[in-house]
Design an enzyme around this catalytic site. Structure first.
Site, mmCIF file in Angstrom:
data_model
loop_
_atom_site.group_PDB
_atom_site.id
_atom_site.type_symbol
_atom_site.label_atom_id
_atom_site.label_comp_id
_atom_site.label_asym_id
_atom_site.label_seq_id
_atom_site.Cartn_x
_atom_site.Cartn_y
_atom_site.Cartn_z
ATOM 1 N N GLN A 94 0.806 -1.223 0.000
ATOM 2 C CA GLN A 94 0.000 0.000 0.000
ATOM 3 C C GLN A 94 0.838 1.271 0.000
ATOM 4 O O GLN A 94 0.312 2.364 -0.233
ATOM 5 C CB GLN A 94 -0.898 0.023 1.240
ATOM 6 C CG GLN A 94 -0.115 0.235 2.534
ATOM 7 C CD GLN A 94 -0.957 0.151 3.768
ATOM 8 O OE1 GLN A 94 -1.356 -0.921 4.176
ATOM 9 N NE2 GLN A 94 -1.233 1.304 4.382
ATOM 10 N N CYS B 163 -4.772 0.750 4.115
ATOM 11 C CA CYS B 163 -4.855 -0.627 4.610
ATOM 12 C C CYS B 163 -6.300 -1.079 4.773
ATOM 13 O O CYS B 163 -6.626 -2.247 4.570
ATOM 14 C CB CYS B 163 -4.114 -0.758 5.924
ATOM 15 S SG CYS B 163 -4.804 0.242 7.269
ATOM 16 N N HIS C 85 -4.548 -0.467 12.159
ATOM 17 C CA HIS C 85 -4.111 -1.069 10.902
ATOM 18 C C HIS C 85 -5.020 -2.249 10.573
ATOM 19 O O HIS C 85 -5.524 -2.923 11.478
ATOM 20 C CB HIS C 85 -2.658 -1.535 11.033
ATOM 21 C CG HIS C 85 -2.052 -2.075 9.775
ATOM 22 N ND1 HIS C 85 -2.085 -1.398 8.582
ATOM 23 C CD2 HIS C 85 -1.398 -3.241 9.525
ATOM 24 C CE1 HIS C 85 -1.458 -2.114 7.657
ATOM 25 N NE2 HIS C 85 -1.050 -3.253 8.198
ATOM 26 N N ASN D 297 -0.167 -9.137 5.382
ATOM 27 C CA ASN D 297 -0.025 -7.686 5.494
ATOM 28 C C ASN D 297 -0.080 -7.071 4.097
ATOM 29 O O ASN D 297 -0.187 -7.774 3.094
ATOM 30 C CB ASN D 297 1.301 -7.350 6.180
ATOM 31 C CG ASN D 297 1.238 -6.057 6.974
ATOM 32 O OD1 ASN D 297 0.357 -5.230 6.764
ATOM 33 N ND2 ASN D 297 2.173 -5.881 7.879
#
Length: 434
Positions: A196, A205, A369, A391
């Site tokens: 990202q 995110c 997050h 992630n």
């Protein structure tokens, strides 16, 4: 060519591009003009026969809206469009089996080759109510989150959940001990891993973790029967402000946007890590552009137009909390998106320690997050359960972009704020939703 493809995999081949190929929509393409002027490269991923006609199965690079979901079939055996005259292949070398990747080193961060540009944050963004671009400080997300986080504290659904079927945890009482959707009976159902933060910092995110988990669920629903695995476009979600912007957002609203409007393929828009600076139109959802390429310094958007592509919908969306509920949901339906508390230590997660299982005691975790949880397992050596997390910081981070997180506490709040949805290609009507 057949033997090479059958034994080692796809080939890269040059082809001619007659006008009819640009207008191709499906079937076995057989050019009648005799054009053999190679001007374009494609990859041949397979071959077959239909109704007595031999063909090559070819992947193009013109987006999934073109042809057969981005692919086409061309006559085999007659060198049609010169497809059998200029091909190449490579034998891959395994450089990853024993290579456990680490977080970026200080020496790498200090390299003189690094981009030293300080990008604006919060980014300017288009204000729908005012109809103008506003400065970052006027947006809903005021401060660049510490440690690379990017979102509001808790996911929520405007108007509440939509649920047409029972929760997985009310039906599936005996869950498997291990579930990993990256390797379920030898198949990888996961969509590709993303970053990202390139080409600039973008706190998206909330759009990345959600679209990745939803794409995974489409791959599971399809049982990988589509020509290519599903990937979903996070930039379009940012463009639409479907929950937020590069300055942060609410992952719950991504599921609502997927329910109301539908998501589109990853090939519809490039990820630019930047907020849309005008009112969103159809071309900001899915587009194509034509030859010739723009001159230097010209964006070339005058040669682009809006196109229609497959829509990916969510019929039900709901919250998931607690380890038992999460395990049942993941085992029954696939990956979910979850909020976590990103700490300084998590930024430099080292997968060589503690068998890769990260744990950290944070007295009051603050969700900042969004990631996706793609499975769970149990480490027999440590006698400890863990979550498989994906992630959105690139494949160089962690375990090729993934991580393991301790289950049952000291997991940065990973079990406290998750959302999930049921996938469909049909636009929901909600006649029976509660």
């Amino acid at each position: 060519m057949k033997q090479e493809i059958a034994q080692r995999g796809p080939l890269a081949c040059g082809i001619a591009v007659p006008d009819a190929l640009e207008e191709y929509t499906g079937g076995i393409f057989c050019d009648a003009t005799g054009d053999v002027n190679i001007v374009h490269d494609v990859s041949i991923v397979g071959y077959g026969t239909e109704a007595g006609n031999d063909y090559w199965l070819v992947r193009n690079s013109w987006g999934t809206h073109w042809g057969e979901n981005g692919f086409f079939r061309v006559c085999r055996g007659s060198n049609n469009i010169a497809i059998e005259s200029d091909c190449a292949f490579a034998t891959p070398k395994d450089t990853w089996t024993t290579d456990v990747r680490h977080a970026t080193t200080q020496a790498e961060k200090d390299s003189p080759l690094n981009d030293k540009t300080v990008y604006e944050f919060p980014q300017p963004e288009y204000n729908k109510e005012k109809g103008v671009v506003v400065k970052g400080e006027e947006s809903a997300f005021l401060t660049k989150p510490k440690n690379g986080g990017c979102r509001v504290e808790k996911a929520f659904f405007v108007g509440g959940e939509k649920k047409n079927v029972p929760h997985a945890w009310d039906v599936l009482k005996d869950v498997p001990a291990n579930v990993n959707w990256a390797n379920m009976n030898g198949k990888n159902y996961l969509s590709w891993n993303k970053n990202q933060h390139i080409p600039r910092y973008c706190g998206s995110c909330w759009a990345q973790g959600t679209t990745s988990a939803i794409a995974d669920r489409f791959n599971i629903m399809n049982n990988l029967s589509t020509t290519t695995p599903v990937s979903l476009n996070a930039q379009v979600v940012v463009n639409a402000q479907a929950g937020g912007s590069c300055d942060g957002g609410n992952p719950g609203q991504v599921y609502q946007y997927a329910h109301d409007t539908g998501l589109v393929s990853g090939s519809c828009e490039q990820y630019i890590a930047y907020n849309l600076q005008h009112e969103m139109t159809a071309i900001d959802t899915c587009k194509d552009c034509t030859w010739p390429p723009p001159a230097p310094g010209v964006d070339g958007q005058d040669k682009c137009w809006a196109v229609e592509d497959t829509r990916y919908y969510i019929s039900d969306y709901y919250t998931v909390r607690g380890a038992d509920n999460m395990k049942a949901e993941i085992a029954a339906n696939g990956p979910i998106s979850c909020g976590i508390h990103v700490s300084d230590a998590f930024l430099v997660y080292d997968p060589t320690k503690n068998n890769g299982i990260y744990s950290e005691h944070v007295r009051f975790p603050t969700i900042n997050h969004e990631i996706s949880v793609t499975g769970y397992g149990y480490d027999e050596e440590l006698k400890e359960g863990f979550w498989w997390g994906r992630n959105s910081w690139g494949t160089y981070w962690g375990i090729s972009g993934f991580f393991k997180m301790k289950m049952g506490g000291d997991g940065l709040g990973i079990e406290s704020d998750c959302v999930a949805g049921m996938t469909t290609y049909d636009k929901p009507t909600d006649k029976n939703a509660t």
